[in-house]
Motif scaffolding. Structure first.
Motif, PDB file in Angstrom:
ATOM      1  N   SER A 132       0.678  -1.267  -0.016  1.00  0.00           N
ATOM      2  CA  SER A 132       0.072  -0.075  -0.071  1.00  0.00           C
ATOM      3  C   SER A 132       0.776   1.268   0.130  1.00  0.00           C
ATOM      4  CB  SER A 132      -1.025  -0.096   1.193  1.00  0.00           C
ATOM      5  OG  SER A 132      -0.248   0.046   2.461  1.00  0.00           O
ATOM      6  N   ARG A 133       2.077   1.013   0.476  1.00  0.00           N
ATOM      7  CA  ARG A 133       3.026   2.343   0.682  1.00  0.00           C
ATOM      8  C   ARG A 133       3.387   2.415  -0.724  1.00  0.00           C
ATOM      9  NH1 ARG A 133       4.573   1.002   6.113  1.00  0.00           N
ATOM     10  NH2 ARG A 133       5.986  -0.693   5.471  1.00  0.00           N
ATOM     11  N   ARG A 134       3.534   1.504  -1.590  1.00  0.00           N
ATOM     12  CA  ARG A 134       4.216   1.418  -2.941  1.00  0.00           C
ATOM     13  C   ARG A 134       2.938   2.293  -3.685  1.00  0.00           C
ATOM     14  NH1 ARG A 134       8.042  -3.951  -3.724  1.00  0.00           N
ATOM     15  NH2 ARG A 134       9.726  -2.907  -2.477  1.00  0.00           N
ATOM     16  N   ALA A 135       1.738   1.762  -3.531  1.00  0.00           N
ATOM     17  CA  ALA A 135       0.627   2.390  -4.051  1.00  0.00           C
ATOM     18  C   ALA A 135       0.621   3.835  -4.113  1.00  0.00           C
ATOM     19  CB  ALA A 135      -0.747   1.750  -3.755  1.00  0.00           C
ATOM     20  N   GLU A 136       0.749   4.110  -2.720  1.00  0.00           N
ATOM     21  CA  GLU A 136       0.530   5.683  -2.447  1.00  0.00           C
ATOM     22  C   GLU A 136       1.867   6.128  -3.126  1.00  0.00           C
ATOM     23  OE1 GLU A 136      -1.585   6.623  -0.933  1.00  0.00           O
ATOM     24  OE2 GLU A 136      -0.920   8.612  -0.852  1.00  0.00           O
ATOM     25  N   GLN A 137       3.002   5.632  -3.478  1.00  0.00           N
ATOM     26  CA  GLN A 137       4.247   6.590  -4.087  1.00  0.00           C
ATOM     27  C   GLN A 137       3.902   6.519  -5.653  1.00  0.00           C
ATOM     28  OE1 GLN A 137       8.315   5.210  -3.435  1.00  0.00           O
ATOM     29  NE2 GLN A 137       7.506   3.918  -1.813  1.00  0.00           N
ATOM     30  N   VAL A 138       2.881   5.585  -5.995  1.00  0.00           N
ATOM     31  CA  VAL A 138       2.462   5.759  -7.669  1.00  0.00           C
ATOM     32  C   VAL A 138       1.555   6.915  -7.771  1.00  0.00           C
ATOM     33  CG1 VAL A 138       1.176   4.738  -9.421  1.00  0.00           C
ATOM     34  CG2 VAL A 138       2.781   3.335  -7.945  1.00  0.00           C
ATOM     35  N   ARG A 139       0.562   7.051  -6.570  1.00  0.00           N
ATOM     36  CA  ARG A 139      -0.319   8.158  -6.523  1.00  0.00           C
ATOM     37  C   ARG A 139       0.295   9.513  -6.584  1.00  0.00           C
ATOM     38  NH1 ARG A 139      -3.380  10.548  -2.134  1.00  0.00           N
ATOM     39  NH2 ARG A 139      -5.390  11.325  -3.065  1.00  0.00           N
ATOM     40  N   GLU A 140       1.624   9.377  -5.666  1.00  0.00           N
ATOM     41  CA  GLU A 140       2.214  10.775  -5.818  1.00  0.00           C
ATOM     42  C   GLU A 140       2.822  11.122  -7.183  1.00  0.00           C
ATOM     43  OE1 GLU A 140       2.295  12.894  -3.388  1.00  0.00           O
ATOM     44  OE2 GLU A 140       1.051  11.926  -2.261  1.00  0.00           O
ATOM     45  N   ALA A 141       3.255   9.917  -7.773  1.00  0.00           N
ATOM     46  CA  ALA A 141       3.905  10.364  -9.014  1.00  0.00           C
ATOM     47  C   ALA A 141       2.988  10.749  -9.911  1.00  0.00           C
ATOM     48  CB  ALA A 141       4.522   8.920  -9.604  1.00  0.00           C
ATOM     49  N   PHE A 142       1.613  10.236 -10.035  1.00  0.00           N
ATOM     50  CA  PHE A 142       0.281  10.668 -10.725  1.00  0.00           C
ATOM     51  C   PHE A 142       0.330  11.962 -10.626  1.00  0.00           C
ATOM     52  CE2 PHE A 142      -3.927  11.532 -11.717  1.00  0.00           C
ATOM     53  CZ  PHE A 142      -4.165  10.906 -12.889  1.00  0.00           C
ATOM     54  N   LYS A 143       0.212  12.316  -9.189  1.00  0.00           N
ATOM     55  CA  LYS A 143      -0.173  13.830  -8.910  1.00  0.00           C
ATOM     56  C   LYS A 143       0.874  14.737  -9.380  1.00  0.00           C
ATOM     57  CE  LYS A 143      -1.367  14.602  -4.402  1.00  0.00           C
ATOM     58  NZ  LYS A 143      -1.142  14.496  -3.020  1.00  0.00           N
ATOM     59  N   TYR A 144       2.131  14.276  -9.298  1.00  0.00           N
ATOM     60  CA  TYR A 144       3.237  15.228  -9.987  1.00  0.00           C
ATOM     61  C   TYR A 144       3.079  15.095 -11.439  1.00  0.00           C
ATOM     62  CZ  TYR A 144       7.863  16.366 -10.867  1.00  0.00           C
ATOM     63  OH  TYR A 144       9.106  16.966 -11.424  1.00  0.00           O
ATOM     64  N   ALA A 145       2.841  14.171 -12.025  1.00  0.00           N
ATOM     65  CA  ALA A 145       2.573  14.450 -13.641  1.00  0.00           C
ATOM     66  C   ALA A 145       1.277  14.975 -13.964  1.00  0.00           C
ATOM     67  CB  ALA A 145       2.364  12.888 -14.264  1.00  0.00           C
ATOM     68  N   TYR A 146       0.292  14.978 -13.263  1.00  0.00           N
ATOM     69  CA  TYR A 146      -0.804  15.663 -13.527  1.00  0.00           C
ATOM     70  C   TYR A 146      -0.859  17.037 -13.263  1.00  0.00           C
ATOM     71  CZ  TYR A 146      -5.577  16.896 -14.565  1.00  0.00           C
ATOM     72  OH  TYR A 146      -6.737  17.535 -15.123  1.00  0.00           O
ATOM     73  N   LYS A 147      -0.026  17.410 -12.122  1.00  0.00           N
ATOM     74  CA  LYS A 147       0.273  18.694 -11.727  1.00  0.00           C
ATOM     75  C   LYS A 147       1.128  19.451 -12.665  1.00  0.00           C
ATOM     76  CE  LYS A 147       1.405  21.632  -7.970  1.00  0.00           C
ATOM     77  NZ  LYS A 147       2.785  22.359  -7.660  1.00  0.00           N
ATOM     78  N   GLY A 148       1.914  18.753 -13.456  1.00  0.00           N
ATOM     79  CA  GLY A 148       2.828  19.355 -14.506  1.00  0.00           C
ATOM     80  C   GLY A 148       1.761  19.749 -15.850  1.00  0.00           C
ATOM     81  N   TYR A 149       0.900  18.730 -16.232  1.00  0.00           N
ATOM     82  CA  TYR A 149      -0.144  18.937 -17.326  1.00  0.00           C
ATOM     83  C   TYR A 149      -0.831  20.084 -16.794  1.00  0.00           C
ATOM     84  CZ  TYR A 149      -4.451  18.387 -19.728  1.00  0.00           C
ATOM     85  OH  TYR A 149      -5.448  18.768 -20.600  1.00  0.00           O
TER      86      TYR A 149
END
Ligand code: DMJ
Length: 603
Positions: A93-110
């Motif tokens: 679940s911590r790894r899933a959270e890291q993917v979520r953070e990466a998604f947030k990062y990519a989406y924020k860039g967009y």
């Protein structure tokens, strides 16, 4: 004389300086009004809140201005994503959270540099309109925003969608396939997850606007359509690609079911009728051509593939069967035909490492090219094994193929300096110039030989699985790899992690999760830019060179599959949701009695 507006008892003239003790106010008329005033302010505040709520519910929000101050979620009258469950964190679940953070990062860039244009250019921080200019990444990412519980971003995209009119200029065209799988699929899955009616309404608009694509003599769709005039145009080849013909049935059937518009069903089903007719007349048993004559509705070449031009067509045969509550036997039967055609004709193994791969054949000649795009096939095979009523023998064969192919897809990542996989490889298909022996790599022959030898020479057979299925070890030395990188870039594509996800779900083997984690780790290390994530030019070269693109499917698919792979919750149970080829989940539904009668569905 003092001016009239200054009282004699004003503080300036008062002999009493400083704040008087509270006690001294009690009993004075002014103090008695204070609670009442506070009460009034409170009531006014409640009324104001209600008014703004009613305003948001009652009207379609105004046009998006990217520089405008963002409204606060919750005041929109749009349902927010459900809260995510609080559980004791685990490694995964911590790894899933890291993917979520990466998604947030990519989406924020967009969101920061590109919204509401189509895609972010993650190296330059610029943006591009490459798919209609309607906000492609936002539409494609919408259901992931919901799944990951990102409410502020979700609300903004729902507002964008609510306002969408899907325009074309007099000279522009919307590519039918891409628009269906990304925009229409995105809207429909976001509607299915959230129940937000405006998303269905826009999906219906778009579905209607794209319908003229089907106005051909055969009924197969044209390459592109002008959403305003209804004019259509063909693609570069002058034919319809198989993947374009057979990758709209999930979206249009679900839309037909939601809206009751029979036209949606009939138009999209026409290709299925033509496929059934073609299946009585195969050139190679079970294989559908990559190109189709748009006038006649018949095969236009003798090239067979699982990669570009064909990929998602294989997928939609099985997936539309599952989506429509397993009611359409034709789709299932065509899937089984095609998948057996693939196993018998397109699967090969390499001579030394026994890498199982799927290639294409043209006029009976295998090219021995292996595309990253084809790495969705293990997922499809595993899904078929998991959901269909196959014979024990077929189950085993399909499962071996799924496992072996996913193993090769994985090794093409693990072999590289970056840990990311190339877009296309040439697989070794002979033993080399210095060998006098011939190598026939057709996998099915090796399987049958292995089966025979198990019976006759049981004592000699070391392995429980046929060649091409066993585990592989990564190899840095390019000479011994049994393949060469032909297109060396990693384009942020999802197919390999998609297969890891389905294999993890259907087998419970943790190695698929571990491999997904290694891919994610490489993405973080090598593909991250100050604005988002970028494609890598050469997966076997360090330091990396990055390409200025972040395709919308990175958010719609790649990061979604990784998140689902690591999540401890079964967010999209495979018996209730079917993901379209752009990873947009659609819910399994049953045709109603009137629909079965209207659409001639007998099973
Ligand atoms: C996606 O847009 C879809 O999965 C499509 O079917 C083919 N490939 C791309 C991503 O590689």
């Amino acid at each position: 004389m003092l001016p009239t507006h200054i009282s004699r008892s004003s503080p300036a003239s008062s002999p009493t300086r400083g704040f008087p003790p509270i006690k001294s106010f009690i009993g004075r008329p002014l103090f008695r009004w204070i609670p009442l005033a506070i009460g009034c302010i409170f009531v006014l505040w409640i009324v104001a809140r209600q008014l703004s709520y009613i305003e948001w519910v009652g009207r379609i929000p105004g046009p998006i201005d990217p520089h405008h101050k963002r409204p606060i979620p919750g005041e929109w009258g749009i349902s927010p994503p459900p809260p995510r469950p609080h559980r004791v964190p685990t490694l995964w679940s911590r790894r899933a959270e890291q993917v979520r953070e990466a998604f947030k990062y990519a989406y924020k860039g967009y969101d920061t540099y590109a919204f509401p244009r189509d895609e972010l250019l993650p190296v330059s921080g610029e943006s591009v309109n490459n798919f209609n200019g309607w906000g492609l990444t936002a539409f494609d990412a919408l259901d992931t925003l919901w799944i990951m519980g990102l409410s502020e971003e979700w609300h903004r995209v729902v507002q964008l969608a609510a306002n969408a009119t899907f325009p074309c200029t007099s000279t522009s065209y919307a590519p039918f396939f891409e628009t269906v799988i990304r925009y229409l699929g995105g809207l429909l899955s976001a509607y299915a997850l959230s129940g937000e009616p405006i998303l269905l309404s826009r999906a219906d608009d778009l579905g209607k606007m794209l319908l003229p694509a089907f106005n051909t003599t055969s009924g197969l769709p044209m390459y592109a359509v002008n959403t305003v005039s209804g004019r259509t145009r063909g693609g570069w080849s002058g034919h319809a690609l198989w993947s374009e013909v057979l990758s709209n049935q999930m979206e249009y059937k679900y839309l037909a079911h939601l809206t009751g518009r029979a036209e949606y069903f009939h138009k999209t089903e026409r290709a299925m009728e033509l496929m059934e007719q073609a299946s009585h007349n195969f050139t190679v048993e079970g294989l559908f051509a990559t190109m189709w004559d748009i006038e006649l509705g018949t095969p236009a070449n003798t090239q067979y593939s699982v990669g570009a031009f064909a990929d998602s067509a294989h997928e939609y045969l099985l997936k539309q069967y599952l989506l429509t509550g397993r009611s359409e036997a034709r789709a299932r039967d065509l899937y089984l035909l095609s998948v057996n055609g693939i196993i018998n004709n397109l699967l090969y193994i390499t001579p030394r490492r026994h890498l199982l791969y799927v290639t294409d054949i043209h006029a009976n000649q295998p090219s021995h090219k292996f595309e990253h795009l084809s790495c969705f096939l293990p997922a499809l095979l595993a899904l078929g094994v998991h959901t269909l009523d196959l014979s024990a023998q077929d189950k085993q064969l399909h499962q071996w193929a799924a496992q072996g192919l996913a193993e090769t897809c994985w090794i093409t990542y693990a072999d590289q300096a970056t840990g990311l996989g190339p877009d296309e490889m040439t697989m070794t298909s002979s033993l080399g110039d210095d060998s006098e022996l011939e190598w026939d790599g057709r996998w099915i022959k090796h399987v049958r030989q292995w089966e025979k030898s198990r019976v006759t020479e049981a004592w000699m057979v070391a392995s429980d699985v046929p060649p091409g299925v066993g585990p592989l070890k990564p190899m840095r030395d390019t000479a011994g790899r049994d393949y060469m990188n032909l297109k060396s870039g990693y384009l942020l594509r999802p197919e390999t992690v998609e297969s890891f996800y389905i294999l993890w779900k259907t087998t419970g083997e943790v190695r698929w999760r571990e491999r997904g984690w290694a891919v994610f780790d490489s993405l973080q290390k090598y593909a991250k830019t100050p604005q988002g994530f970028a494609s890598v030019y050469n997966v076997n070269k360090l330091p990396v060179d990055l390409k200025d693109e972040m395709p919308s499917f990175f958010l719609a698919e790649t990061l979604k599959y990784l998140y689902l792979l690591f999540s401890e919750e079964d967010i999209l149970p495979l018996d209730r949701w079917v993901l379209n080829t752009e990873a947009h989940p659609l819910p399994v539904f049953q045709w109603k009695t009137w629909e079965k009668a209207e659409y001639d569905i007998s099973h």
